[in-house]
Design a protein around this motif. Sequence first.
Motif, PDB file in Angstrom:
ATOM      1  N   UNK A 273       0.839  -1.198   0.000  1.00 21.31           N
ATOM      2  CA  UNK A 273       0.000   0.000   0.000  1.00 21.31           C
ATOM      3  C   UNK A 273       0.875   1.249   0.000  1.00 21.31           C
ATOM      4  N   UNK A 274       1.941   1.221   0.836  1.00 24.88           N
ATOM      5  CA  UNK A 274       2.838   2.376   0.913  1.00 24.88           C
ATOM      6  C   UNK A 274       3.526   2.627  -0.420  1.00 24.88           C
ATOM      7  N   UNK A 275       3.933   1.533  -1.075  1.00 25.99           N
ATOM      8  CA  UNK A 275       4.616   1.676  -2.366  1.00 25.99           C
ATOM      9  C   UNK A 275       3.689   2.277  -3.415  1.00 25.99           C
ATOM     10  N   UNK A 276       2.427   1.790  -3.427  1.00 23.95           N
ATOM     11  CA  UNK A 276       1.453   2.342  -4.371  1.00 23.95           C
ATOM     12  C   UNK A 276       1.237   3.825  -4.093  1.00 23.95           C
ATOM     13  N   UNK A 277       1.093   4.136  -2.792  1.00 23.46           N
ATOM     14  CA  UNK A 277       0.860   5.504  -2.357  1.00 23.46           C
ATOM     15  C   UNK A 277       2.047   6.402  -2.754  1.00 23.46           C
ATOM     16  N   UNK A 278       3.242   5.879  -2.540  1.00 21.11           N
ATOM     17  CA  UNK A 278       4.450   6.647  -2.847  1.00 21.11           C
ATOM     18  C   UNK A 278       4.535   6.929  -4.339  1.00 21.11           C
ATOM     19  N   UNK A 279       4.285   5.884  -5.124  1.00 23.14           N
ATOM     20  CA  UNK A 279       4.353   6.031  -6.581  1.00 23.14           C
ATOM     21  C   UNK A 279       3.336   7.074  -7.050  1.00 23.14           C
ATOM     22  N   UNK A 280       2.144   7.020  -6.451  1.00 23.12           N
ATOM     23  CA  UNK A 280       1.088   7.960  -6.783  1.00 23.12           C
ATOM     24  C   UNK A 280       1.521   9.395  -6.453  1.00 23.12           C
ATOM     25  N   UNK A 281       2.105   9.570  -5.268  1.00 22.91           N
ATOM     26  CA  UNK A 281       2.568  10.892  -4.834  1.00 22.91           C
ATOM     27  C   UNK A 281       3.663  11.427  -5.742  1.00 22.91           C
ATOM     28  N   UNK A 282       4.595  10.555  -6.065  1.00 18.69           N
ATOM     29  CA  UNK A 282       5.726  11.002  -6.893  1.00 18.69           C
ATOM     30  C   UNK A 282       5.216  11.481  -8.245  1.00 18.69           C
ATOM     31  N   UNK A 283       4.311  10.702  -8.849  1.00 21.40           N
ATOM     32  CA  UNK A 283       3.799  11.092 -10.164  1.00 21.40           C
ATOM     33  C   UNK A 283       3.005  12.389 -10.086  1.00 21.40           C
ATOM     34  N   UNK A 284       2.231  12.535  -9.003  1.00 23.21           N
ATOM     35  CA  UNK A 284       1.477  13.767  -8.838  1.00 23.21           C
ATOM     36  C   UNK A 284       2.392  14.966  -8.643  1.00 23.21           C
ATOM     37  N   UNK A 285       3.474  14.742  -7.878  1.00 19.87           N
ATOM     38  CA  UNK A 285       4.433  15.822  -7.659  1.00 19.87           C
ATOM     39  C   UNK A 285       5.077  16.229  -8.984  1.00 19.87           C
ATOM     40  N   UNK A 286       5.444  15.218  -9.776  1.00 17.74           N
ATOM     41  CA  UNK A 286       6.035  15.528 -11.079  1.00 17.74           C
ATOM     42  C   UNK A 286       5.058  16.316 -11.950  1.00 17.74           C
ATOM     43  N   UNK A 287       3.775  15.906 -11.892  1.00 17.79           N
ATOM     44  CA  UNK A 287       2.769  16.614 -12.685  1.00 17.79           C
ATOM     45  C   UNK A 287       2.619  18.055 -12.202  1.00 17.79           C
ATOM     46  N   UNK A 288       2.703  18.237 -10.869  1.00 21.85           N
ATOM     47  CA  UNK A 288       2.611  19.589 -10.306  1.00 21.85           C
ATOM     48  C   UNK A 288       3.796  20.436 -10.764  1.00 21.85           C
ATOM     49  N   UNK A 289       4.966  19.834 -10.726  1.00 17.85           N
ATOM     50  CA  UNK A 289       6.180  20.538 -11.152  1.00 17.85           C
ATOM     51  C   UNK A 289       6.086  20.919 -12.636  1.00 17.85           C
ATOM     52  N   UNK A 290       5.581  20.004 -13.424  1.00 25.43           N
ATOM     53  CA  UNK A 290       5.406  20.271 -14.850  1.00 25.43           C
ATOM     54  C   UNK A 290       4.426  21.434 -15.060  1.00 25.43           C
TER      55      UNK A 290
END
Lengths: 467, 119
Positions: A273-290
Amino acid sequence: MAALALPDNCVSTSCSDGLRALEQTFQAAPIGIAHVGADGSWLRVNQQVCDMLGYEADELMALTFQDLTHPADLHTDVGLANQVLNGEIDRYRLEKRYFHKDGHIIWANLTVAAVRDARGRFVHFISVLEDISEVRQAHIALAETEERLRRVLNSVVAYIAVLSTDGAILLVNDPALTVAGLSREEVLGEPLWETYWFSQSEESKARVRDAVTRAALGERSRFDVDVMVKDGTTRTIDFKLVPNHDEAGNVHEIIASGVDVTERKRGEEHREMLLRELSHRVKNTLATVQAMANHTMRNTGDFERFQAAYKGRLSAIARCHDLLVATDHVSVDIRNLVTSQVRPYTRGDGKTLVLEGKPLVLTGEAAHAFGLVLHELTTNAAKYGALSNQTGQVKIAWDKVRDETGDWVEINWTEAGGPPVAPPAQTGFGSALIRKSLSHAMGGSASVSYAETGLSARFRLPLHAAL
Amino acid sequence: MTQSPLSVLIVEDEYLIAMDLEQELADRGFVTIGPAGSLQDALGLLESEEVHLAVLDMHLKASDSFPLARRLTERGVPFLFLSGNDASALAPDLKFARVLPKPVDYDVLEAELRDLLPG
């Protein structure tokens, strides 16, 4: 009574031959034989008795059997001997302990009968002693081994049962009973799958029954299965069935065991669950940065201005992230949030920034959204407002408020002492973010006013944005 | 020959990403509806506006966007998901839906959106 008749021609010579033969038999018998008097004194012993007890024959003649008998067996032995003496019984047999001359205990299988004369008067006891110390020792060792195995079985973390080939429980260890609050009597003889442990689902019943059937045919199996425990909840066990073969190679019983893997399973699920959550956060952060890069690009004409604005915004995201990591990823103290976003732009004399409010913790999402708003307010103040000269001051105050629209966290940003303020001619990305981002998905609101004495802004977040 | 522009409903709870999507799709000739930051807002917009296409973030602050996806399916409005999750996070009845990973290349997004339309 049958008796052997002596031949008529029995003369002294042949009789003495017979006696010699008897004497030889007495001495050579591979078993201890003794004549014992009515008082228990040894009258005659063969070599086996001497070897067994460690005495010479003449030493024994000076002793009684009572002298050499273990106190725990003395009463029984003497009592039985008296019964024979009184003619109440013909003989007795007793497993008893003697003391060897060197002090150690000898276990013997003793058989005692009486020798009587023609008139039935008691002459002496005839005692036959067989040394059974080795057999006894083996028995004791076996009992000790069994006791040790029983203790091992009841001390392990595993649940263990031995089943017949049709699945009936023959033996079960304490942990298996304790965890389910069962007594041994309740489960012995029951098919394993019909017990409380497997009562929570037909599926696991069927699975265990099927596995037992296959184990009876010689097949091992191992799988995770849920079992009921005493408070009615279930635990997951790593369950194993191993057939036990007899000497002829047939399955004669089945060993069933299980280890509780509930925590391990939960741990695995939590990690995934943590790994899924982390992956989700990272992608969202990248999208925010973009998105931040695109916005900044649209609002700044040249690369140098882009670089300055973008660097500031990226650090603002990073500072929000740092605060979240420093706590538990779900909450941030508003004082820390304000300080981390605004302090880097202050004069450093300790008078630029005034913070007012009781301790208040924002959720991670609210902190992230409001952190970016604070950054835009701060960079605007640093360019045009109270953070752009030597006299300006920014006051940030927060509180919980209630009105007819509901419960809110209200945050007021008030600038004073800066250069005179005029409303901006055109609204850029920063001011759009300040005004709209809190209402977009957070259910909050923002209002900004440009008084000549300084910019002020009021923000509201739903109270559930605070913890 | 004139073609009326396509309208796209944007559902995204991250303000920055939502604004960026709005801008990029507008630059590419779409009429944008929203962006909606919550399921509630999105369902409201679906009632009041003419929606040809939709771009959905999978996870919003308070809920997922699956109820909206089902409503769009009923109405025959093509949509795709834009998400930090992959397709495995989709509800079983929505497995048919296209999922584009974040961050997205807007040229790819435009092409995928146009592909959703019949003809």
